[in-house]
Motif scaffolding. Structure first.
Motif, PDB file in Angstrom:
ATOM      1  N   TRP A 429       0.822  -1.224   0.000  1.00  0.00           N
ATOM      2  CA  TRP A 429       0.000   0.000   0.000  1.00  0.00           C
ATOM      3  C   TRP A 429       0.854   1.272   0.000  1.00  0.00           C
ATOM      4  CZ3 TRP A 429      -5.114  -0.186   3.319  1.00  0.00           C
ATOM      5  CH2 TRP A 429      -5.958  -1.179   2.768  1.00  0.00           C
ATOM      6  N   ALA A 430       2.148   1.100   0.238  1.00  0.00           N
ATOM      7  CA  ALA A 430       3.028   2.285   0.200  1.00  0.00           C
ATOM      8  C   ALA A 430       3.442   2.548  -1.241  1.00  0.00           C
ATOM      9  CB  ALA A 430       4.259   2.042   1.059  1.00  0.00           C
ATOM     10  N   SER A 450      -3.855   6.400  -4.988  1.00  0.00           N
ATOM     11  CA  SER A 450      -4.467   6.191  -6.310  1.00  0.00           C
ATOM     12  C   SER A 450      -5.275   4.891  -6.298  1.00  0.00           C
ATOM     13  CB  SER A 450      -3.389   6.141  -7.398  1.00  0.00           C
ATOM     14  OG  SER A 450      -2.666   4.926  -7.319  1.00  0.00           O
ATOM     15  N   ARG A 451      -5.018   4.022  -5.327  1.00  0.00           N
ATOM     16  CA  ARG A 451      -5.794   2.772  -5.211  1.00  0.00           C
ATOM     17  C   ARG A 451      -7.035   3.032  -4.364  1.00  0.00           C
ATOM     18  NH1 ARG A 451      -1.398  -1.790  -3.716  1.00  0.00           N
ATOM     19  NH2 ARG A 451      -3.310  -3.002  -3.415  1.00  0.00           N
ATOM     20  N   GLY A 486       5.912   4.809  -7.589  1.00  0.00           N
ATOM     21  CA  GLY A 486       5.512   3.544  -8.183  1.00  0.00           C
ATOM     22  C   GLY A 486       4.266   3.053  -7.479  1.00  0.00           C
ATOM     23  N   SER A 487       3.323   2.549  -8.267  1.00  0.00           N
ATOM     24  CA  SER A 487       2.095   2.012  -7.689  1.00  0.00           C
ATOM     25  C   SER A 487       1.967   0.556  -8.097  1.00  0.00           C
ATOM     26  CB  SER A 487       0.889   2.791  -8.228  1.00  0.00           C
ATOM     27  OG  SER A 487      -0.297   2.087  -7.948  1.00  0.00           O
ATOM     28  N   HIS A 500      -0.386  12.864 -10.281  1.00  0.00           N
ATOM     29  CA  HIS A 500      -1.675  13.554 -10.440  1.00  0.00           C
ATOM     30  C   HIS A 500      -2.804  12.735  -9.820  1.00  0.00           C
ATOM     31  CE1 HIS A 500      -4.594  16.330 -11.963  1.00  0.00           C
ATOM     32  NE2 HIS A 500      -5.146  15.448 -12.772  1.00  0.00           N
ATOM     33  N   ARG A 501      -2.758  11.433  -9.996  1.00  0.00           N
ATOM     34  CA  ARG A 501      -3.808  10.590  -9.391  1.00  0.00           C
ATOM     35  C   ARG A 501      -3.802  10.737  -7.866  1.00  0.00           C
ATOM     36  NH1 ARG A 501      -6.465   6.828 -12.485  1.00  0.00           N
ATOM     37  NH2 ARG A 501      -5.729   6.700 -14.635  1.00  0.00           N
TER      38      ARG A 501
END
Ligand code: DGJ
Length: 735
Positions: A429-430, A450-451, A486-487, A500-501
């Motif tokens: 989640w980080a 963003s999630r 990074g997601s 931006h998200r």
């Protein structure tokens, strides 16, 4: 109507009460910037586009398209086809090539102003604002750009934003989408920006615009302490009262660029938007992207007029909170009083003493949850620590309410500590780059908002607590900037959307919060004042201005902040001395009068300060209530600035109807051979008598403005005074 279209000359004219903005079209449909400045009646300025002159306009003399593109004053320049100045829109097609060219297609004019989906945006009634949309297209890409201009006549503000739509068949990649551009002939411009650091936010900086590009920017995921999404170009010698000012401010709480570029042809291009560093937005067919709003102010009457335009605009058209013009409870925050070392007993002792001295709300800051006894753990574990808060949060709130104070609480919902149950359960989640050690800052990581499931969790943590007890106030903090972007959920070709998200997610969470808890007083904060921007004002009527609570350091911080933002938005507290940040000792009265130019509150252990200081608190609380309406609604004037190497600082707030004014004078350093000082006041009615409250002295308004007011006995360091001028009921008392 404030917006006109002259079909014959292909010219749009946008009028505020004192300014005019002109946009022209070339025969082939390029959109040119014609004029921005003092209001004009005449409607024929298209000649300013100079399309007959060298370096040649393609459709007029069939030559030199590249020279034209690199010279023409573009309203919204695009990259990749020959305008080598800073572009506002860079689009890459599926073949991997970057280039776009916008030509006029149509336009609409309407009363009122539509919102921007997912983004904070100014608002107004059909009487207050009109909106022009100019739709341009790039036929090759199948791309439409809607340039939106909203005209707020009374405040002399024009807002701009852009919607980019993919109406073609290919996936497009938006590599840059700025929000506003102004191309102007250089008038020997100087640029004014705000710079700083932690505990030193928004100091005013002024420098000459030289050839090439000069900018302020951030790609930290928030505006940051260091630079600010604001840029003003001013003619030389511009002062508070004189000179031309072209200013832009960005309604966005993430990465930004604000840039001035002086070109080979002595033109200046001024742009503002989301920073293109680490930004790329995949735009599939049928999708649209909205660029945030930029607020434009032109003033022909110096910086003071610009300031008052921004203040009125943010108060009337950006801040939505019901607290905008309401008396806000005078709070006492336990951060500088206790840091992490507190428990129920300590808080209740502070609350009792606070109540006895007229304070109205207790705010429990960082350290009440998980096992957070210092700043290295528990972010994400938003369960009250019952070892400290015995009997639970509900019980504490009940007892504080019983004492007669409201209760407020601190959160940092966007973060996750590596040492937290949340991280142990959901390390992904980080925000992080897979396979690379994640960078810690203040021993914490940033949640990947963003999630959807992550922001739902973070929101619910806050909401659950607020649902559990009568909590009147939230301080929403954010104590580190973003890195290791990074997601775990975004596709590789969308990783550059994360910055931006993240901001969109923050806005979504705060929108939910103010919708579910409409009476909540929300104060945004970011390690002091790193996220003090108009976007946050859309959600919270006040923002913590700086972790530096020293009254003298605050002079510069509050001067820079108040150059743009209403003083009622600036979180300001009286703290203990020696000041925790700079070690300076200032009089308690000075600390109070400086904090009065903000939200006003306390941040000290009221059970431990000297009885002389404590004895001043009831008077100070009364002072806040006495002047609160004037400070929230009045016109702000900067009279003198310590920032200009003066040994003193002075500002004033005048009621809009001229009925009263409050002047704050701070003698920062005593000087030899000075006994008194004359200061010129502003904003008073010229032919009206004013009594200096508490004295028999009566002055005419024009006398105070022109002859000035005598500040007597300016000896001593860090001394401040308040002068309250009140309109005489019987107005024949001229002396
Ligand atoms: C930073 C804020 O600016 C302070 O006022 C305080 O709330 C701390 N964070 C708590 O960690």
């Amino acid at each position: 109507m404030r917006i006109h279209y002259d079909e014959k000359n292909r010219l749009f004219k946008l009028d505020t009460d004192h300014t005019t903005y002109l946009i022209g079209l070339t025969p082939e449909g390029y959109l040119g910037h014609v004029y921005y400045g003092r209001r004009i009646g005449n409607f024929g300025g298209a000649y300013r586009l100079r399309i007959e002159e060298a370096p040649f306009t393609p459709s007029v003399n069939q030559r030199e398209k590249s020279a034209f593109l690199d010279y023409f004053p573009m309203e919204y320049p695009t990259g990749g086809i020959g305008d080598y100045r800073e572009s506002c829109l860079n689009v890459r097609n599926e073949q991997g090539c970057m280039g776009a060219e916008l030509l006029y297609l149509s336009h609409t004019m309407e009363k009122g102003k539509p919102g921007l989906p997912g983004l904070p945006a100014s608002f107004g009634s059909e009487e207050e604002v009109e909106t022009l949309r100019i739709i341009c297209e790039d036929r090759v890409l199948g791309l439409k750009a809607e340039l939106m201009y909203s005209v707020f006549a009374a405040e002399d503000v024009i807002t701009r934003s852009v919607k980019i739509s993919n109406e073609g068949k290919e996936n497009l990649r938006l590599e840059k989408v700025y929000s506003a551009c102004l191309d102007m002939d250089n008038e020997d411009f100087e640029m004014i920006t705000l710079h700083g650091a932690w505990a030193r936010e928004r100091h005013i900086q002024r420098r000459k615009v030289g050839y090439g590009k000069q900018m302020v920017s951030s790609f930290k995921g928030e505006p940051g302490h260091q630079e600010h999404p604001f840029l003003a170009l001013v003619t030389p010698d511009t002062t508070q009262e004189h000179g031309e000012v072209y200013a832009m401010n960005f309604v966005y709480s993430g990465n930004f660029i604000a840039q001035a570029e002086l070109t080979q042809f002595h033109q200046v291009r001024m742009v503002m938007g989301i920073h293109s560093e680490e930004f790329c937005w995949k735009l599939s067919p049928g999708e649209s992207f909205y660029a945030p709003e930029a607020v434009l102010v032109y003033s022909s009457e110096g910086l003071g007029k610009m300031t008052r335009s921004f203040h009125d605009f943010y108060r009337n058209h950006m801040i939505r909170s019901p607290y905008k013009y309401k008396s806000r409870p005078v709070l006492i925050n336990n951060w500088e009083a206790t840091y992490f070392d507190f428990d129920t007993e300590k808080l209740l002792a502070i609350a009792r003493e606070a109540k006895a001295n007229g304070i109205e709300m207790l705010v429990m800051d960082d350290g009440w949850f998980g096992k957070r006894n210092k700043d290295d753990s528990s972010l994400g574990d938003w369960e009250v620590n019952e070892e400290k808060i015995t009997g639970g949060l509900g019980e504490l709130v009940r007892k504080v309410n019983e004492i007669g104070l409201k209760f407020g609480i601190w959160f940092e919902p966007e973060m996750i500590s590596p040492d937290s149950n949340l991280y142990r359960k959901h390390p992904d989640w980080a925000i992080q780059i897979g396979g690379r050690e994640n960078t810690q800052s203040r021993a914490q990581y940033v949640l990947d908002l963003s999630r959807c499931e992550v922001r739902d969790y973070a929101y619910e943590c806050v909401a659950k607590i607020l649902r559990s007890a009568p909590i009147a106030y939230v301080k929403w903090d954010m104590n580190r900037q973003l890195s290791n972007l990074g997601s775990a959920r975004l596709a590789p070709d969308q990783q550059q959307e994360l910055f931006h998200r993240y901001v969109l997610a923050l806005y979504e969470m705060q929108e939910r919060l103010v919708t579910e808890f409409p009476d909540l007083l929300l104060e945004n904060c970011s390690g002091g004042g790193a996220r003090f921007d108009p976007g946050m004002l859309y959600y919270s009527p006040q923002i913590w201005c700086s972790d530096d609570t020293d009254a003298i350091e605050r002079l510069r911080i509050q001067e820079g902040t108040a150059m743009i933002y209403p003083i009622s938005t600036m979180g300001a507290h009286v703290s203990d001395c020696p000041n925790h940040t700079v070690g300076r000792t200032t009089p308690f009265a000075t600390r109070g009068q400086v904090a009065l130019a903000g939200t006003f509150g306390y941040e000290l252990d009221i059970t431990k300060i000297s009885s002389e200081d404590r004895a001043q608190i009831p008077e100070q609380v009364a002072m806040y209530h006495k002047y609160q309406e004037l400070m929230q609604k009045g016109d702000y004037y900067r009279i003198h600035s310590w920032n200009d190497e003066k040994p003193y600082d002075c500002w004033m707030v005048a009621a809009k109807d001229g009925s009263e004014a409050l002047v704050t004078y701070v003698q920062v350093l005593g000087q030899p051979n000075e006994r008194s000082r004359i200061i010129s006041l502003k904003g008073l009615l010229p032919d009206t008598d004013y009594r200096l409250e508490g004295t028999k002295e009566v002055y005419r308004g024009d006398e105070l403005e022109n002859c000035g007011f005598l500040v007597r006995d300016v000896r001593g360091d860090f001394q401040s005074r308040l002068y309250h001028f009140v309109k005489e009921e019987n107005n024949n008392l001229t002396i």
